[in-house]
Design a protein around this motif. Structure first.
Motif, PDB file in Angstrom:
ATOM      1  N   CYS A  55      64.155  72.324  47.899  1.00  0.00           N
ATOM      2  CA  CYS A  55      62.938  71.938  47.167  1.00  0.00           C
ATOM      3  C   CYS A  55      61.831  72.162  48.485  1.00  0.00           C
ATOM      4  O   CYS A  55      61.864  71.747  49.525  1.00  0.00           O
ATOM      5  CB  CYS A  55      62.961  70.625  46.817  1.00  0.00           C
ATOM      6  N   TRP A  56      60.765  72.799  47.964  1.00  0.00           N
ATOM      7  CA  TRP A  56      59.789  73.211  48.758  1.00  0.00           C
ATOM      8  C   TRP A  56      59.280  72.012  49.467  1.00  0.00           C
ATOM      9  O   TRP A  56      58.306  71.777  50.308  1.00  0.00           O
ATOM     10  CB  TRP A  56      58.736  74.155  48.047  1.00  0.00           C
ATOM     11  N   CYS A  68      63.883  74.660  43.063  1.00  0.00           N
ATOM     12  CA  CYS A  68      64.431  73.831  42.189  1.00  0.00           C
ATOM     13  C   CYS A  68      64.658  74.498  40.925  1.00  0.00           C
ATOM     14  O   CYS A  68      65.643  74.264  40.464  1.00  0.00           O
ATOM     15  CB  CYS A  68      63.403  72.612  41.820  1.00  0.00           C
ATOM     16  N   ASP A  99      60.995  68.052  43.598  1.00  0.00           N
ATOM     17  CA  ASP A  99      60.041  68.190  42.684  1.00  0.00           C
ATOM     18  C   ASP A  99      60.361  68.678  41.205  1.00  0.00           C
ATOM     19  O   ASP A  99      59.620  68.342  40.271  1.00  0.00           O
ATOM     20  CB  ASP A  99      58.903  68.661  43.087  1.00  0.00           C
ATOM     21  N   SER A 100      61.546  69.292  41.092  1.00  0.00           N
ATOM     22  CA  SER A 100      62.092  69.880  39.808  1.00  0.00           C
ATOM     23  C   SER A 100      61.274  71.271  39.437  1.00  0.00           C
ATOM     24  O   SER A 100      61.488  71.708  38.407  1.00  0.00           O
ATOM     25  CB  SER A 100      61.904  69.015  38.615  1.00  0.00           C
ATOM     26  N   THR A 101      60.247  71.433  40.158  1.00  0.00           N
ATOM     27  CA  THR A 101      59.095  72.395  39.649  1.00  0.00           C
ATOM     28  C   THR A 101      58.995  73.612  40.658  1.00  0.00           C
ATOM     29  O   THR A 101      58.642  74.767  40.361  1.00  0.00           O
ATOM     30  CB  THR A 101      57.803  71.965  39.384  1.00  0.00           C
ATOM     31  N   CYS A 102      59.272  73.620  41.976  1.00  0.00           N
ATOM     32  CA  CYS A 102      59.148  74.671  42.916  1.00  0.00           C
ATOM     33  C   CYS A 102      59.983  75.749  42.489  1.00  0.00           C
ATOM     34  O   CYS A 102      61.253  75.630  41.794  1.00  0.00           O
ATOM     35  CB  CYS A 102      59.325  74.154  44.312  1.00  0.00           C
TER      36      CYS A 102
HETATM   37 ZN   LIG Z   1      61.333  71.656  44.313  1.00  0.00          ZN
END
Ligand SMILES: [Zn+2]
Length: 355
Positions: free
Chosen positions: A113-114, A105, A99-102
């Motif tokens: 990644c979560w 990441c 997701d690039s945001t957790c």
């Molecule tokens: Zn992630």
């Protein structure tokens, strides 16, 4: 187009589905060769467990899903904004969806990644189809001297590579690999590429013992006959091995692995366990041993594997024990891996084929 989709336990269908639409920043690939993985088999026999039955948080998809996360292919078309790839380019795909945001990441650990998922297990299509569209961030170019069918092996090889890197193995150190299946072999190949000269493998199956030797194991032990802990100490100056790579995932092997490790050594778990196991923390504490999990591979591992193959430091060709057609995936792929497991390392499915 034709695709092999997983609908649920024991339900794999070779069927007609729509061709995916190319979007901005993506490329359309014609898969060439696709490996069948233990996790695909696991889903088929007992899933869906990795494959989502409620919408995946990133892909929004659920079963039925196209299988195939170990694949190479040729780019057919590029989407708007793509300038670094062109039709005809030969590539392999790093299938992690993140997701690039957790928190993971943001630390650069996309493999942790979560919400992580995989192309070929969680949506966005899979290699077992006549076409797939993927973002360019997933692509790794194959050098001219790396054929497409070897490109399909980069994914499982990256798993072994990552495990060896995370263990902090250094040339001259000794290791024990538990299990001589495809992942055990990918660990052996990574160790060889990094100059290991004392690789011990513990494996029950006679056929897999032979494979382990063929790919470079220096000593192959049979845990039903050999005292693996004692032999590891004997072979390593009375101390035991520096690192154990667990590609077996069974209690008996883990017990042996922990005790075969020298003080301050490490047991690296790559296996996906089907059951809970028992570890006695004192066995770690009193010898200052580490126990570490490793998950797939991180950004950069694919390139290192491709470079090692291209340079001739890794020779994985003989991992391919069978080549089948897309229409034969269930009968000659999944069923062969279930009933003829010991004779197979990697079955490759020819989709577009070619070299
Ligand atoms: Zn992630």
């Amino acid at each position: 187009m034709k695709a092999v989709r997983f609908h649920g336990k024991n339900d794999l269908r070779f069927e007609e589905i729509p061709v995916p639409q190319l979007k901005k920043g993506q490329v359309k690939i014609r898969p060439a060769w696709v490996g069948i993985c233990g996790s695909d088999l696991h889903e088929y026999l007992g899933g869906p467990s990795l494959c989502p039955t409620t919408p995946h948080p990133i892909t929004g998809e659920t079963v039925p899903l196209t299988f195939g996360h170990e694949f190479s292919g040729t780019i057919e078309e590029v989407g708007e904004g793509v300038s670094d790839y062109k039709p005809g380019d030969r590539v392999c795909v790093q299938p992690i969806i993140y997701d690039s945001t957790c928190g993971s990441c943001l630390e650069g650990l996309h493999n942790c990644c979560w919400q992580n998922g995989f192309i070929g297990l969680s949506g966005w299509g899979g290699g077992l189809a006549e076409h797939i569209v993927v973002p360019t961030s997933t692509l790794y170019r194959l050098p001219d001297n790396v054929p497409l069918e070897i490109g399909a092996l980069v994914e499982p090889l990256a798993v072994g590579w990552h495990a060896v890197e995370l263990s902090q193995f250094k040339k001259g150190e000794s290791v024990l690999v538990l299990g001589g299946g495809p992942i055990g072999i990918s660990v052996i190949l990574a160790l060889k590429a990094k100059g290991a000269d004392k690789i011990i493998v513990s494996e029950v199956s006679r056929r897999r013992q032979d494979f382990a030797k063929k790919f470079g194991a220096h000593y192959v032990l049979d845990p039903t006959k050999d005292d693996v802990v004692k032999r590891c100490r004997e072979l390593c100056d009375g101390l035991g091995v520096h690192y154990v790579y667990d590609a077996a995932g069974v209690q008996a092997a883990l017990d042996v692995g922990i005790h075969a490790t020298r003080a301050r050594g490490a047991v690296i778990n790559i296996a996906i366990w089907e059951k809970t196991c028992t570890i006695t923390p004192n066995d770690l504490t009193f010898k200052e041993r580490r126990y570490q999990g490793v998950a797939t591979y991180q950004i950069g591992d694919f390139q290192k594997v491709i470079d090692a193959i291209s340079a001739g430091d890794m020779k994985p060709h003989e991992m391919i024990t069978s080549r089948i057609k897309l229409s034969e995936v269930e009968e000659k792929g999944f069923k062969a891996l279930i009933h003829d497991k010991d004779n197979q390392v990697k079955i490759l499915v020819e989709v577009g084929g070619g070299s």
